[in-house]
Design a protein around this motif. Structure first.
Motif, mmCIF file in Angstrom:
data_model
loop_
_atom_site.group_PDB
_atom_site.id
_atom_site.type_symbol
_atom_site.label_atom_id
_atom_site.label_comp_id
_atom_site.label_asym_id
_atom_site.label_seq_id
_atom_site.Cartn_x
_atom_site.Cartn_y
_atom_site.Cartn_z
ATOM 1 N N HIS A 1 30.325 -2.132 25.658
ATOM 2 C CA HIS A 1 31.509 -1.295 25.973
ATOM 3 C C HIS A 1 32.457 -0.975 25.158
ATOM 4 O O HIS A 1 32.692 -1.580 24.274
ATOM 5 N N GLY A 2 33.210 0.159 25.325
ATOM 6 C CA GLY A 2 34.428 0.471 24.561
ATOM 7 C C GLY A 2 34.598 1.872 24.681
ATOM 8 O O GLY A 2 33.995 2.742 25.654
ATOM 9 N N TYR A 3 35.408 2.347 23.739
ATOM 10 C CA TYR A 3 35.984 3.777 23.697
ATOM 11 C C TYR A 3 35.118 4.421 22.631
ATOM 12 O O TYR A 3 34.767 4.087 21.721
ATOM 13 N N VAL A 4 34.491 5.790 23.078
ATOM 14 C CA VAL A 4 33.689 6.573 22.215
ATOM 15 C C VAL A 4 34.463 7.966 22.100
ATOM 16 O O VAL A 4 34.976 8.238 23.069
ATOM 17 N N MET B 1 38.895 10.810 23.829
ATOM 18 C CA MET B 1 38.319 9.318 24.064
ATOM 19 C C MET B 1 37.923 9.035 25.274
ATOM 20 O O MET B 1 38.548 9.399 26.357
ATOM 21 N N SER B 2 36.812 8.602 25.615
ATOM 22 C CA SER B 2 36.145 7.948 26.821
ATOM 23 C C SER B 2 35.718 6.654 26.725
ATOM 24 O O SER B 2 35.183 6.109 25.838
ATOM 25 N N TYR B 3 35.935 5.792 27.773
ATOM 26 C CA TYR B 3 35.591 4.521 27.803
ATOM 27 C C TYR B 3 34.065 4.549 28.746
ATOM 28 O O TYR B 3 33.865 5.201 29.394
ATOM 29 N N THR B 4 33.182 3.741 27.826
ATOM 30 C CA THR B 4 32.026 3.921 28.501
ATOM 31 C C THR B 4 31.269 2.441 28.385
ATOM 32 O O THR B 4 31.678 1.822 27.727
ATOM 33 N N VAL B 5 30.224 2.456 29.010
ATOM 34 C CA VAL B 5 29.288 1.347 28.636
ATOM 35 C C VAL B 5 27.812 1.683 28.508
ATOM 36 O O VAL B 5 27.319 2.610 29.057
#
Length: 86
Positions: A12-15, A21-25
């Motif tokens: 998980h984290g920001y990409v 930027m988006s937070y995703t898993v």
């Protein structure tokens, strides 16, 4: 609306770029949860056996037929949540 819950380790984290930027898993467990969601009934909650082992005392549930999921060697045991006993 359909909901599915699975558990396990994910990344998980920001990409993205500094402008967007988006937070995703991501990861196998996320993919499995997504595929289970596709098998859930409309307005239903479907949980994997891994989740069920931790919550079966707190919910009313119905065992479903094992589900075949893309990229999995074995069918997955799943349960439909009927009611939470909170």
């Amino acid at each position: 609306m359909k909901v599915s819950i699975h558990r396990g380790k994910v990344i998980h984290g920001y990409v993205g770029s500094p402008r967007c930027m988006s937070y995703t898993v991501i990861g196998d467990k996320v993919n499995t949860a997504s595929r289970l969601c596709g098998k859930a009934d409309k307005d239903g909650v479907l949980i994997s056996h891994e989740v069920w082992k931790n919550v079966y005392r707190q919910i009313e549930y119905e065992g479903k037929e094992p589900i075949e999921v893309k990229n999995k060697k074995y069918s997955l045991k799943v349960y439909r949540v009927i009611k939470m006993n909170v």
